[in-house]
Write an enzyme that holds these catalytic residues in place. Sequence first.
Site, short mmCIF file in Angstrom:
data_model
loop_
_atom_site.label_atom_id
_atom_site.label_comp_id
_atom_site.label_asym_id
_atom_site.label_seq_id
_atom_site.Cartn_x
_atom_site.Cartn_y
_atom_site.Cartn_z
N SER A 187 0.83 -1.21 0.00
CA SER A 187 0.00 0.00 0.00
C SER A 187 0.86 1.26 0.00
CB SER A 187 -0.98 -0.03 1.17
OG SER A 187 -2.05 0.85 0.93
N ASP A 192 -9.20 -5.97 -4.15
CA ASP A 192 -8.72 -4.83 -3.37
C ASP A 192 -9.59 -3.62 -3.69
OD1 ASP A 192 -7.34 -2.84 -2.06
OD2 ASP A 192 -5.36 -3.49 -2.74
N HIS A 237 -6.72 -6.34 0.03
CA HIS A 237 -5.60 -5.43 0.29
C HIS A 237 -4.64 -6.10 1.28
CE1 HIS A 237 -3.88 -1.43 0.02
NE2 HIS A 237 -3.81 -1.34 1.33
#
Length: 593
Positions: free
Chosen positions: A195, A307, A338
Site C-alpha cells: 500500500s 482490493d 488489500h
Amino acid sequence: MRLLARGLCVLMVLAGSAVTAATPAHAATGTQPVHDYAAAIRERVWVQTPVDSDSDGRPDRVAVRIIRPDTTRRVPVIFQPSPYYAGLNDIPNHDDIDRGAAGLAASSTADRAETITFGGYLDNYFVPRGYAVIFADSLGSGGSDGCPTSGGRNETLGMKAVIDWLNGRAPGFDAAGAPVRAGWTTGRTGMIGVSYNGTLPNAVAATGVRGLETIVPIAAISSWYDYYRANGGVVAPGGFQGEDTDILAKAVLTRANPEACAEVMADLEREQDRETGDYSRYWAERDYLRDADKVRASVLLVHGLHDFNVRTLHAGQWWDALGRNHVPRKIWLHQAGHTDPFNIRRAEWLDTLHRWFDQWLYRIDTGIMREPAADVEVAPHRWVTSPTWPLKGRETTLRLGAGPRQTFVDDTTRTAESLAAAPDAADPNRFVHLTAPLTRDVRLSGTPEISVRADLAGDSPYLTALLVDYGTADRFVRVRTLAEQDCVGPGIEGDPGCFARREYVTAPSDQEIVTRGWIDVRNRISPSRTTPVTAGKAYTFRFELQSTDHVFAAGHRIGVVLISTDRDHTLRYPAGTVVGVQPGASFLTARLS
C-alpha cells in the site's frame, strides 16, 4: 488509507555498532541462510534530504534503521519505507459525503489499519541470506523531519535520498551528529512494501535514481488522483468515505513538533479540491505514470483482484506504462484483497521473492526472468501463468441492448450490491443489460472501457458502471487468521519470528461485481475541466473500469449495470436524479479469451 498502523513488528536497532562488510553466501541456485541473525549488526542513521518541507531553514532528515549480516564483504539492500512505523493519529474524515445534508457525524481514521499485517519477515528471512534490510520513516512521520504530503514530491525525494546515501551521494549522520557512510553495501537496492509502503517505491523508481535495481510494489498506488478521484469525481477508497489527502497526511503526522506542519496541512486541504474533483497540478505532482519513462528498476508488481482500498486500476495502468517503456517486469494477481501475498501463498511467495532479489541484487541467474511474466489466481486457489498480461484475446464489444431510451432514478440509500441484485426483476433505480448464458468459460483480463449515451436531470453528477458475474460460485469474502503459528526464521528483537498462518475465506454467492468505474459527467471532455451538462440533453460518456482478471464460467451471464450514486465510493447528492440511457448507442469494450 488502511495500512500497517497497529501491531507493527518494528525493528529495534542499536546506535554506534561497528561497521563491517558481508560475504555473499550463495550456491549456484541462490543465496543460502548461512549468516547468524543473532549476530547481525544494527544501526540507526539520519539521512539528509535535498528538501525543507517544514520550512525551518534546515534540510529535512530521514530516520533509517538498519540490520545487516556481520560479515566481511559488501551486501545489497532490501529497503521498506513507511509513514506508519509510529502508528496513526485519530483524525475525523470529511463530513461532506452527503451533499445538501446537515448534522452529519464524521468518521474516524482510528484502527482502520488493523486488518493489514506488517511484512516483518523481510529481515528474519533475508539477513541470514546475506542481505541488509532497512526501514525508514517517511517525511513527517516517526523519527524523520519534514511534513507528510500524501505522495507529494518531498516524500519522493526523502526516500530517494536513502538510495543516494547507500550509493555515497547523500550525507548521513549518527545520533551524535557524526558523519556516517554506508561502506558496507554494494549500493544495489530493492524497495518493497504494501500500500503506502509500496507506493513510495513506485514514486522513487519514477525518478530514475541510480542504485535502485528493483522494486516490489504490493497493493500500491500509481496515481494518487485515481485513489481519491475518478474521471472528475470525488471518490473514496473502499470503507473510508470522507478521507482525502489532507486526512491521510494528518493521520501519519507523527514526527516531533507536528505543529511545524500546520501550514502544509492547510495547503493540502485547499489544493486537493473536493468540489470539482478536477485533475490539476496538485494531482500531477502525485502521478507517477507521467514519469514511467524514467524507471530504471525492474518491477515485481503484486495486487489483489478484490482490493477495494487501492483499486486494481493502479496495477493495470502502471503495468501498461512500464510495458510501453520496456521495463523488465513480472506480475502477481491474487483473489484476496488489500494484503501481502505472504498472508495467502506463503511458500510460493517467499521462493519467488528470494529468486527475484537474488536475480536483481546479487545478479545471480535464477531463471525467474525466463518464466512466464504473469501469475494469476483466476478463481480461488486456481493459479495460471501466461507469457503476457493482459492475455492476447480479442477486443470484444458488448452492446447494451437495443430499443428506446430507458430511464432510472438515483437512490442514494442503496448500495451497488443491492442495485446489482435480482437482474431479471424490474428495478426503478438502475439500468441492467444481461447476456445469454455462456456456452463456455470466458476469461476477461485487462482494463474494460464503457461508452454510455445518456442524459441526466437532477443533482447527482455521477454515472457508475458495474460489470457483474451472475451465477452461483464460491467467491472471496475475507482473509482470516488461523490459530497455528508458522515460523520463517529467527525473529526481530523481542519477537519470536513466528507469523500466524492466514487464508482467505470463500462462500457461495449468485453474483459478483467483477469491476466498476465512475465518471463525473461534468468532466466528460477531460478530467481536468468541469463543463456543466444541460438537463435532458444526451451526451456520450466514455470511461475506464478498474483493471481485472476474471473467468465467467459456462452457464453464467455477464451483466452491465448502470447506476448514478455508488454509495460506498462516490459523494451522495440529494436523491432523485433521472438518468436516461440509450442502449443501442452504449457499449462495453473488454479483452476476452
